[in-house]
Design an enzyme around this catalytic site. Structure first.
Site, PDB file in Angstrom:
ATOM      1  N   SER A 237       0.846  -1.195   0.000  1.00 61.08           N
ATOM      2  CA  SER A 237       0.000   0.000   0.000  1.00 61.08           C
ATOM      3  C   SER A 237       0.878   1.241   0.000  1.00 61.08           C
ATOM      4  O   SER A 237       2.094   1.158   0.030  1.00 61.08           O
ATOM      5  CB  SER A 237      -0.903   0.002   1.228  1.00 61.08           C
ATOM      6  OG  SER A 237      -0.118   0.154   2.390  1.00 61.08           O
ATOM      7  N   LYS A 238       0.215   2.384  -0.007  1.00 59.60           N
ATOM      8  CA  LYS A 238       0.931   3.657  -0.112  1.00 59.60           C
ATOM      9  C   LYS A 238       1.991   3.825   0.962  1.00 59.60           C
ATOM     10  O   LYS A 238       3.029   4.420   0.733  1.00 59.60           O
ATOM     11  CB  LYS A 238      -0.039   4.838  -0.025  1.00 59.60           C
ATOM     12  CG  LYS A 238      -1.045   4.914  -1.129  1.00 59.60           C
ATOM     13  CD  LYS A 238      -2.456   4.555  -0.694  1.00 59.60           C
ATOM     14  CE  LYS A 238      -2.595   3.110  -0.349  1.00 59.60           C
ATOM     15  NZ  LYS A 238      -3.723   2.477   0.089  1.00 59.60           N
ATOM     16  N   ARG A 239       1.705   3.294   2.129  1.00 56.80           N
ATOM     17  CA  ARG A 239       2.662   3.530   3.200  1.00 56.80           C
ATOM     18  C   ARG A 239       3.981   2.783   2.981  1.00 56.80           C
ATOM     19  O   ARG A 239       4.940   2.966   3.710  1.00 56.80           O
ATOM     20  CB  ARG A 239       2.046   3.163   4.550  1.00 56.80           C
ATOM     21  CG  ARG A 239       1.906   1.697   4.795  1.00 56.80           C
ATOM     22  CD  ARG A 239       1.127   1.391   6.051  1.00 56.80           C
ATOM     23  NE  ARG A 239       0.686   0.015   6.023  1.00 56.80           N
ATOM     24  CZ  ARG A 239       1.490  -1.014   6.248  1.00 56.80           C
ATOM     25  NH1 ARG A 239       2.748  -0.815   6.544  1.00 56.80           N
ATOM     26  NH2 ARG A 239       1.027  -2.241   6.175  1.00 56.80           N
ATOM     27  N   GLY A 241       5.752   3.383   0.567  1.00 55.84           N
ATOM     28  CA  GLY A 241       6.526   4.237  -0.325  1.00 55.84           C
ATOM     29  C   GLY A 241       5.977   4.150  -1.727  1.00 55.84           C
ATOM     30  O   GLY A 241       4.777   4.026  -1.909  1.00 55.84           O
TER      31      GLY A 241
END
Length: 471
Positions: A237-239, A241
């Site tokens: 996911s986005k977290r 990076g």
RNA sequence: GCUCCCUUCGUCUAGCGGUUAGGACGCUGGCCUCUCACGUCGGUAACAGGGGUUCGAAUCCCCUAGGGAGCGCCA
């Protein structure tokens, strides 16, 4: 029968690495077998689909070099066709109208969950007459008994009991078709022979095969590729990076490196690690794709990226590096040839962003010395070597500003003072680069040029004097 | 909860009944050396657990554990 594969993303975001790898496998399979690779945009969800996403996906594919032979096709342009197919199923009694209210469905679901069984539609409207003029949906009449067997090219044989499946909605109350219907129609109409997609679709496969058969079509072959996890093993996911393919470009990765990294995530060919696109095509075999999910590891991607920066044609790398120099406010035409800079620095950077940063000194004076480097090398003992080197360099004609002569000057000073080469080269390097790391001192001086070199040595001598006075 | 799937070094993987379980990244020691990096030589580290089958299991079967996906008028 010629092979035809497709990549069918829904345009609800950018092209992420998981999708890119699925597209890559699909692409490789088609190329390997001399077939066609088609791009289809599954935009039937009008709420969430955007043209920006379509553009982002195509931009990502173009950057990676995944060219498609047909498409992009848009499902929103094929609504008439889907409608025709649904009507046909309705006429043949293979689908039926359903007007079960939400409340009934919700209640059904709740009781099923409470009874610890899989929630599914109970076929309430199967035999009922539903007024076509009243709001309703169309459901596919799934076979009640027997089993559907998927001979997955990656997973092997997977069997599903039809009793586990329910009568899924194929037309919404607003008249629009749903995913499981549209894929099936498109894959059939587009002559797709091999469906290579994410394994989040395995559970949809038996339903789709049933619809396909109701339509009198032979299902294609399926290959479900496992998902890509974040470095921590959790869902990407986005977290984690950068997950967008285009974000990797911005971070200074080469498309060939990302492609090489992605192909090795879940696929292998013996012990080989480095593959050009041509090799991938030649060696790819869907049977060699792994069944289990793989974690995305940036360290290895960095290694590959460095490898390609180092091994690639410096002219090619320089072209890709140029915009990154621009981001630093540097115009590469004002200074040494960027191709020479790449040749000298290539082995020192993992990304183009890094390469640009460590090469800025070739184009402009640095703002400040690296503290540790200055402390260690710009000391009073360095004054004599620096002064002598400066004198030697100043006497060089511009056409002699070449590695051999430059090297000779430094060597000469070391010999005169009877000190190690490093005692001269290091202070000089810090004076000229601002840091203690750079290519060989001769190459470094050549790239910096005579005027800047002398100017920076003077600055270093002043720095030493200042420091001495302060002490 | 139900259905389906997955499980070899920290990570990516090779292996497809007999191997000192191999390679790569990372980490790490040496060499090279004007610095950093590259390169090079070496080291570290794995078959989830338990039962079978077999002369012999990382490889085949079963169970357990852990993980994942799906169960929408999303795709």
């Amino acid at each position: 029968m010629t092979v035809r594969t497709r990549f069918a993303p829904s345009p609800t975001g950018y092209l992420h690495v998981g999708g890119a790898r699925t597209a890559l496998f699909s692409y490789l399979f088609a190329r390997k077998h001399g077939g066609a690779f088609v791009l289809r945009i599954e935009d039937t969800d009008l709420e969430r689909s955007t043209v920006e996403s379509v553009n982002a996906i195509m931009e990502g594919m173009t950057w990676l070099g995944l060219d498609y032979d047909e498409g992009p096709f848009f499902q929103t342009e094929r609504f008439e066709r889907y409608s025709q197919v649904i009507d046909e199923l309705l006429e043949k009694g293979l689908a039926y109208r359903c007007d079960c209210p939400r409340e009934r469905l919700d209640r059904l679901r709740d009781t099923q969950m409470a009874a610890k069984v899989k929630p599914r539609y109970d076929g309430h409207c199967r035999g009922r007459e539903v007024d076509p003029d009243k709001p309703h949906v169309i459901r596919f009449k799934n076979p009640v008994d027997g089993a559907v067997v998927v001979d997955d090219l990656i997973r092997g044989r997977i069997a599903f009991a039809n009793a586990e499946l329910d009568d899924l909605i194929i037309r919404r109350s607003d008249g629009s078709p749903t995913y499981n219907l549209t894929v099936v129609v498109d894959d059939a109409d587009m002559g797709i022979t091999h469906v290579i997609r994410g394994d989040d679709h395995v559970n949809n496969t038996p339903r789709q095969m049933n619809i396909l058969r109701a339509l009198g079509q032979e299902p294609p072959r399926y290959a479900h590729v496992p998902m890509i996890l974040g470095a921590d093993g959790a869902r990407l996911s986005k977290r984690h990076g950068a997950v967008s393919v285009v974000a990797y470009r911005e971070q200074g990765y080469l498309p060939e490196a990302l492609l090489n990294y992605l192909v090795r995530l879940g696929w292998s060919h013996g012990d080989q690690e480095v593959f050009s696109l041509e090799e991938m095509i030649a060696l790819f075999d869907i049977a060699d794709v792994n069944k289990s999910a793989a974690a995305f590891n940036t360290d290895k991607l960095d290694w590959l990226n460095q490898h390609y920066i180092q091994q690639g044609d410096p002219r090619h790398i320089a072209r890709l590096l140029s915009p990154h120099m621009g981001h630093l406010g540097i115009d590469p035409s004002q200074g040494p040839d960027l191709v020479d800079v790449v040749a000298a620095q290539g082995a020192r950077a993992k990304t183009l962003v890094e390469l640009a940063e460590i090469s800025a000194f070739c184009y402009r004076d640095f703002d400040a010395y690296d503290e540790a480097a200055a402390k260690k090398h710009l000391r009073p003992v360095a004054r004599e070597p620096l002064t002598r080197v400066r004198a030697g360099l100043e006497m060089l004609a511009l056409q002699d500003w070449q590695p051999e002569t430059l090297h000779h000057v430094v060597e000469q000073v070391a010999a005169e003072l009877d000190i190690n080469m490093g005692k001269v080269a290091q202070p000089l390097r810090v004076a000229v680069v601002g840091r203690a790391a750079s290519p060989g001192i001769d190459l470094t001086l050549q790239l910096v040029g005579k005027a800047a070199t002398l100017r920076r040595i003077d600055k270093a001598l002043a720095f030493i004097a200042e420091r001495e006075a302060a002490a």
